[in-house]
Write a protein that holds these residues in place. Structure first.
Motif, short mmCIF file in Angstrom:
data_model
loop_
_atom_site.label_atom_id
_atom_site.label_comp_id
_atom_site.label_asym_id
_atom_site.label_seq_id
_atom_site.Cartn_x
_atom_site.Cartn_y
_atom_site.Cartn_z
N ARG A 1 -12.49 -14.95 1.33
CA ARG A 1 -11.12 -15.02 0.83
C ARG A 1 -10.09 -14.89 1.95
NH1 ARG A 1 -11.16 -10.32 -3.46
NH2 ARG A 1 -12.43 -9.45 -1.78
N LEU A 2 -10.50 -14.38 3.12
CA LEU A 2 -9.57 -14.22 4.24
C LEU A 2 -9.41 -15.50 5.05
CD1 LEU A 2 -10.48 -10.64 5.45
CD2 LEU A 2 -8.39 -11.38 4.27
N TYR A 3 -10.23 -16.52 4.77
CA TYR A 3 -10.09 -17.79 5.46
C TYR A 3 -8.81 -18.46 4.99
CZ TYR A 3 -10.85 -22.63 6.85
OH TYR A 3 -10.69 -23.89 7.38
N LEU A 4 -7.83 -18.59 5.90
CA LEU A 4 -6.51 -19.18 5.61
C LEU A 4 -5.81 -18.49 4.44
CD1 LEU A 4 -7.37 -22.97 6.10
CD2 LEU A 4 -6.56 -21.32 7.81
N ALA A 5 -6.01 -17.19 4.30
CA ALA A 5 -5.48 -16.41 3.18
C ALA A 5 -3.97 -16.30 3.22
CB ALA A 5 -6.09 -15.01 3.19
N THR A 6 -3.38 -16.27 2.05
CA THR A 6 -1.96 -15.96 1.91
C THR A 6 -1.80 -14.45 2.05
OG1 THR A 6 -2.11 -15.62 -0.46
CG2 THR A 6 -1.64 -17.88 0.29
N ALA A 7 -0.56 -14.00 2.17
CA ALA A 7 -0.30 -12.56 2.22
C ALA A 7 -0.80 -11.88 0.95
CB ALA A 7 1.18 -12.29 2.43
N ASP A 8 -0.64 -12.52 -0.21
CA ASP A 8 -1.12 -11.94 -1.47
C ASP A 8 -2.64 -11.82 -1.49
OD1 ASP A 8 1.43 -11.59 -2.50
OD2 ASP A 8 1.41 -13.50 -3.59
N HIS B 1 -5.99 -15.28 9.82
CA HIS B 1 -5.23 -16.48 10.19
C HIS B 1 -3.76 -16.35 9.79
CE1 HIS B 1 -9.25 -18.50 10.22
NE2 HIS B 1 -9.47 -17.67 9.22
N ASN B 2 -2.97 -17.25 10.35
CA ASN B 2 -1.59 -17.44 9.91
C ASN B 2 -1.57 -18.58 8.90
OD1 ASN B 2 0.16 -15.58 10.84
ND2 ASN B 2 1.14 -16.90 12.35
N PRO B 3 -0.59 -18.65 8.05
CA PRO B 3 0.62 -17.84 8.01
C PRO B 3 0.47 -16.51 7.27
CG PRO B 3 0.79 -19.54 6.36
CD PRO B 3 -0.53 -19.77 7.09
N GLY B 4 -0.70 -16.24 6.69
CA GLY B 4 -0.89 -15.03 5.89
C GLY B 4 -0.61 -13.74 6.64
#
Length: 183
Positions: free
Chosen positions: A83-90, A111-114
């Motif tokens: 779930r952390l792959y290209l994850a959003t802040a939420d 990653h960013n932008p999360g």
């Protein structure tokens, strides 16, 4: 109080047209940056209790190099979560709530932008944090930030305000590592 370290993966290889983004590793500059950041974290920042990381190749390479450079200060409890792959802040908040457990300090590598959005979402935009202003301009590859939350449990993180107590970019440690590009 809970402490959250955010480490963005180091500079990655150029995108390969036939390859998958998930499988991109880090380049030579990225390896130098990961080592510099690991040394910094290991000597200047209190140890973290647990690591939560994206399983993407560039994150894993960054993390492995940084952990080697941290030496004895490296956390031993490491959890990879897709779930952390290209994850959003939420999504980052969801992973923290699910996997941080009772630990007081977490190092999250992703990653960013999360990651940038997580800092901007939790540190008040009231002019009191010059470090926040720096993140608002750019949270480059290899950047590291530490947020402190006045919460007792990670389940309270949604909507919680934080203090941005540390921010380092690779070029802060070695001028030959900047300026960073968008990868």
């Amino acid at each position: 109080m809970k402490r959250l370290g955010l480490l963005r993966h180091a500079k990655s290889e150029e995108h390969q047209p036939a390859g998958y983004d998930f499988d991109r590793g880090i380049n030579a500059k990225g390896r130098r940056a990961a080592e510099a950041m690991g040394r910094y974290i290991g000597t200047k920042v209190a140890p973290f209790d647990r690591i939560l990381a994206s399983p993407a190749v560039r994150v894993q390479e960054t993390l492995n190099i940084a952990l080697d450079a941290m030496g004895k200060a490296a956390p031993v409890d490491r959890v990879e979560d897709r779930r952390l792959y290209l994850a959003t802040a939420d999504s980052i908040l969801d992973v923290l709530t699910d996997l941080a457990g009772d630990e007081d300090s977490i190092l999250l590598v992703a990653h960013n932008p999360g990651l940038e959005d997580a800092v901007l979402d939790h540190v008040p935009d009231d002019g009191s944090s010059p470090l926040r202003d720096t993140v608002a301009v750019k949270f480059p590859t290899g950047a590291f930030a530490v947020l402190e939350f006045d919460i007792d449990d990670w389940s309270e993180i949604d909507g919680a305000k934080a203090r941005l107590v540390d921010l380092k970019r690779p070029r802060d440690l070695d001028p030959t590592l900047g300026p960073e590009m968008a990868n």
